[in-house]
Structures are given as C-alpha cells and as structure tokens.
Design a protein around this motif. Structure first.
Motif, mmCIF file in Angstrom:
data_model
loop_
_atom_site.group_PDB
_atom_site.id
_atom_site.type_symbol
_atom_site.label_atom_id
_atom_site.label_comp_id
_atom_site.label_asym_id
_atom_site.label_seq_id
_atom_site.Cartn_x
_atom_site.Cartn_y
_atom_site.Cartn_z
ATOM 1 N N GLY A 1 -12.055 29.219 -20.978
ATOM 2 C CA GLY A 1 -11.800 28.206 -21.999
ATOM 3 C C GLY A 1 -11.211 26.943 -21.413
ATOM 4 N N ALA A 2 -10.272 27.095 -20.485
ATOM 5 C CA ALA A 2 -9.669 25.932 -19.819
ATOM 6 C C ALA A 2 -10.725 25.166 -19.042
ATOM 7 C CB ALA A 2 -8.543 26.382 -18.888
ATOM 8 N N GLU A 3 -11.623 25.888 -18.387
ATOM 9 C CA GLU A 3 -12.699 25.243 -17.632
ATOM 10 C C GLU A 3 -13.635 24.471 -18.563
ATOM 11 O OE1 GLU A 3 -16.483 26.570 -14.885
ATOM 12 O OE2 GLU A 3 -14.731 27.878 -14.909
ATOM 13 N N ILE A 4 -13.989 25.056 -19.682
ATOM 14 C CA ILE A 4 -14.864 24.398 -20.657
ATOM 15 C C ILE A 4 -14.218 23.120 -21.182
ATOM 16 C CG2 ILE A 4 -15.866 24.630 -22.984
ATOM 17 C CD1 ILE A 4 -16.171 27.693 -22.224
ATOM 18 N N MET A 5 -12.919 23.188 -21.411
ATOM 19 C CA MET A 5 -12.215 22.031 -21.967
ATOM 20 C C MET A 5 -12.194 20.827 -21.031
ATOM 21 S SD MET A 5 -9.106 23.675 -24.141
ATOM 22 C CE MET A 5 -8.569 22.064 -24.654
ATOM 23 N N THR A 6 -12.437 21.057 -19.743
ATOM 24 C CA THR A 6 -12.421 19.961 -18.775
ATOM 25 C C THR A 6 -13.800 19.672 -18.180
ATOM 26 O OG1 THR A 6 -11.821 21.477 -16.977
ATOM 27 C CG2 THR A 6 -10.018 20.390 -18.154
ATOM 28 N N THR A 7 -14.830 20.352 -18.643
ATOM 29 C CA THR A 7 -16.182 20.167 -18.122
ATOM 30 C C THR A 7 -16.935 19.171 -18.990
ATOM 31 O OG1 THR A 7 -16.199 22.418 -17.249
ATOM 32 C CG2 THR A 7 -18.338 21.355 -17.533
ATOM 33 N N ARG A 8 -17.367 18.091 -18.380
ATOM 34 C CA ARG A 8 -18.025 17.016 -19.140
ATOM 35 C C ARG A 8 -19.274 17.467 -19.877
ATOM 36 N NH1 ARG A 8 -16.997 12.085 -15.062
ATOM 37 N NH2 ARG A 8 -14.943 11.602 -15.889
ATOM 38 N N SER A 9 -20.051 18.358 -19.318
ATOM 39 C CA SER A 9 -21.288 18.792 -19.963
ATOM 40 C C SER A 9 -21.050 19.869 -21.016
ATOM 41 C CB SER A 9 -22.273 19.310 -18.922
ATOM 42 O OG SER A 9 -21.738 20.450 -18.265
ATOM 43 N N LYS A 10 -19.830 20.267 -21.202
ATOM 44 C CA LYS A 10 -19.487 21.297 -22.193
ATOM 45 C C LYS A 10 -18.534 20.708 -23.226
ATOM 46 C CE LYS A 10 -21.891 24.824 -21.068
ATOM 47 N NZ LYS A 10 -22.795 25.390 -22.062
ATOM 48 N N GLY A 11 -17.356 21.306 -23.362
ATOM 49 C CA GLY A 11 -16.405 20.859 -24.369
ATOM 50 C C GLY A 11 -15.812 19.497 -24.084
ATOM 51 N N ASN A 12 -15.351 19.299 -22.840
ATOM 52 C CA ASN A 12 -14.709 18.059 -22.425
ATOM 53 C C ASN A 12 -13.638 17.614 -23.421
ATOM 54 O OD1 ASN A 12 -14.237 15.988 -20.614
ATOM 55 N ND2 ASN A 12 -15.741 14.642 -21.551
ATOM 56 N N ALA B 1 -6.822 17.782 -14.603
ATOM 57 C CA ALA B 1 -8.026 17.075 -15.054
ATOM 58 C C ALA B 1 -7.658 15.622 -15.338
ATOM 59 C CB ALA B 1 -8.594 17.727 -16.304
ATOM 60 N N PRO B 2 -8.428 14.685 -14.810
ATOM 61 C CA PRO B 2 -8.085 13.267 -15.008
ATOM 62 C C PRO B 2 -8.491 12.747 -16.381
ATOM 63 C CG PRO B 2 -10.069 13.449 -13.683
ATOM 64 C CD PRO B 2 -9.582 14.851 -13.922
ATOM 65 N N PHE B 3 -7.898 11.640 -16.746
ATOM 66 C CA PHE B 3 -8.305 10.847 -17.908
ATOM 67 C C PHE B 3 -8.203 11.574 -19.244
ATOM 68 C CE2 PHE B 3 -11.067 9.479 -14.289
ATOM 69 C CZ PHE B 3 -10.355 8.337 -13.971
ATOM 70 N N HIS B 4 -7.036 12.029 -19.588
ATOM 71 C CA HIS B 4 -6.834 12.644 -20.905
ATOM 72 C C HIS B 4 -6.878 11.554 -21.969
ATOM 73 C CE1 HIS B 4 -5.198 16.757 -19.708
ATOM 74 N NE2 HIS B 4 -5.632 16.180 -18.605
ATOM 75 N N GLY B 5 -7.506 11.865 -23.091
ATOM 76 C CA GLY B 5 -7.679 10.880 -24.143
ATOM 77 C C GLY B 5 -6.539 10.836 -25.125
ATOM 78 N N GLU B 6 -6.621 9.839 -25.979
ATOM 79 C CA GLU B 6 -5.616 9.647 -27.020
ATOM 80 C C GLU B 6 -6.252 9.507 -28.400
ATOM 81 O OE1 GLU B 6 -3.491 6.194 -25.724
ATOM 82 O OE2 GLU B 6 -2.507 7.267 -24.092
ATOM 83 N N VAL B 7 -7.538 9.823 -28.511
ATOM 84 C CA VAL B 7 -8.239 9.722 -29.793
ATOM 85 C C VAL B 7 -7.762 10.817 -30.747
ATOM 86 C CG1 VAL B 7 -10.502 9.854 -30.928
ATOM 87 C CG2 VAL B 7 -10.264 8.662 -28.748
ATOM 88 N N LEU C 1 -21.695 24.274 -27.426
ATOM 89 C CA LEU C 1 -21.102 25.470 -26.827
ATOM 90 C C LEU C 1 -21.782 26.714 -27.392
ATOM 91 C CD1 LEU C 1 -17.270 24.665 -27.062
ATOM 92 C CD2 LEU C 1 -18.803 24.304 -25.113
ATOM 93 N N SER C 2 -21.848 27.761 -26.588
ATOM 94 C CA SER C 2 -22.329 29.048 -27.084
ATOM 95 C C SER C 2 -21.216 29.682 -27.914
ATOM 96 C CB SER C 2 -22.693 29.963 -25.916
ATOM 97 O OG SER C 2 -21.512 30.382 -25.238
ATOM 98 N N GLU D 1 -18.481 30.773 -25.639
ATOM 99 C CA GLU D 1 -17.691 29.642 -25.149
ATOM 100 C C GLU D 1 -16.697 29.162 -26.207
ATOM 101 O OE1 GLU D 1 -20.727 27.711 -21.864
ATOM 102 O OE2 GLU D 1 -21.055 27.264 -23.992
ATOM 103 N N VAL D 2 -17.082 29.203 -27.471
ATOM 104 C CA VAL D 2 -16.140 28.874 -28.546
ATOM 105 C C VAL D 2 -14.967 29.853 -28.492
ATOM 106 C CG1 VAL D 2 -15.784 28.832 -31.056
ATOM 107 C CG2 VAL D 2 -17.838 27.785 -30.069
ATOM 108 N N GLU D 3 -15.268 31.143 -28.355
ATOM 109 C CA GLU D 3 -14.206 32.154 -28.287
ATOM 110 C C GLU D 3 -13.312 31.928 -27.064
ATOM 111 O OE1 GLU D 3 -13.474 34.209 -30.735
ATOM 112 O OE2 GLU D 3 -15.210 33.512 -31.856
ATOM 113 N N ASP D 4 -13.903 31.500 -25.947
ATOM 114 C CA ASP D 4 -13.117 31.235 -24.740
ATOM 115 C C ASP D 4 -12.174 30.053 -24.953
ATOM 116 O OD1 ASP D 4 -14.519 33.304 -23.477
ATOM 117 O OD2 ASP D 4 -15.906 31.948 -22.448
ATOM 118 N N VAL D 5 -12.664 28.984 -25.582
ATOM 119 C CA VAL D 5 -11.812 27.817 -25.853
ATOM 120 C C VAL D 5 -10.684 28.200 -26.804
ATOM 121 C CG1 VAL D 5 -11.741 25.526 -26.947
ATOM 122 C CG2 VAL D 5 -13.586 26.101 -25.342
#
Length: 159
Positions: A50-61, A74-80, A141-142, A145-149
């Motif tokens: 889940g942590a990996e998915i949260m930082t992978t641009r082609s997935k959760g990001n 992981a660089p560039f955390h957002g503020e949205v 996400l599959s 992958e939702v369950e992992d996040v």
C-alpha cells in the motif's frame, strides 16, 4: 503431457476461485454515507504494498495531493488534499475503503479520483489521442491494491 494439462486445469480453477471472490467495480456496495464495509477481495491488504502504491506515479500516487510524514522519502508531497497523518485513528477501514474506491460517494464535489471505477464517467478520453474511449475505462487500482492502500492507511495512527 497429461500432468501439464492437469496442472494447468488446477491452476485455472484456483485462479477462478480467487477472482470469484473479488468484487467488480460496478458491484461495489456503498453505504448511505459512502463507506464500503466488505473487503473487495476477502484477502487482507499488505501495508508495505500500500505504501508503494501511494508513491507510484502510475498507480495511486496519493502523495501528489496528500502529505504523509511516514512516506517522507517520496518527493513532492501535495497540499490539495488533507494530510493523511493519523487518518487510521479517526477513519474506519470501511470509510477509507469507500474513499479510495470512489471518494465522490462520501464527499460530493471532491476532486479526488475514483480509484476503483470503470464506468459512469462523463466523456472519458482514450489516453492522449483526443478521442473518446471506445469502452469502459480500466480501474486505476485493482481490488487488491485498494485493500493494500487501506491497510497502509490504517497504520497511520496518532502517536
């Protein structure tokens, strides 16, 4: 040869059984408030994945919009979106699963994408072609992958 065919048949049956337990995107059951109480797969999520998915641009990001101290590498955390620090302490697993699956069911007007949705979009595009999508879009996400996040988000507790 017979052993190979038999093994392939057994693998196919096992794979079908696993897939049969997975809830399809259009079959997800949301509560009145947008929670998804039942696991999408019946299999516990893996917080490390889940942590990996949260930082992978082609997935959760997820970090593109949310700050998460636990993912400081992981660089560039957002503020949205809101910071996710401590979210596992004030949101239930069902709430988090609903938000990741389709946040619009809980928060009308949110800009957060639905990560497990395949239909019901308004004018979806076909990648970067400028044309309409020929079919339903695949989910971002599959189900697993939702369950992992969700499993990772549940680890984010206030200390």
């Amino acid at each position: 040869m017979k052993t190979t065919v038999a093994l392939a048949s057994v693998i196919g049956i096992v794979a079908s059984a696993v897939l049969a337990d997975t809830t399809a995107p259009d079959d997800v059951s949301f509560t009145e408030y947008g929670e998804v109480e039942a696991s999408l797969t019946g299999t516990a999520g893996d917080p490390a994945k889940g942590a990996e998915i949260m930082t992978t641009r082609s997935k959760g990001n997820c970090v593109a919009c949310h700050a998460v101290t636990a993912l400081a590498d992981a660089p560039f955390h957002g503020e949205v979106g809101p910071t996710l620090d401590g979210v596992g302490g004030y949101r239930s697993e069902a709430e988090l699963r609903g938000i990741v699956t389709n946040a619009k069911k809980m928060f009308d007007g949110t800009v957060m994408p639905a990560f497990y949705k395949t239909s019901g979009f308004i004018r979806p595009g076909d990648a970067y072609t400028g044309k309409a999508a020929p079919d339903d879009l695949p989910p971002i996400l599959s189900a697993q992958e939702v369950e992992d996040v969700v499993a990772f988000l549940m680890t984010l507790q206030d200390s």
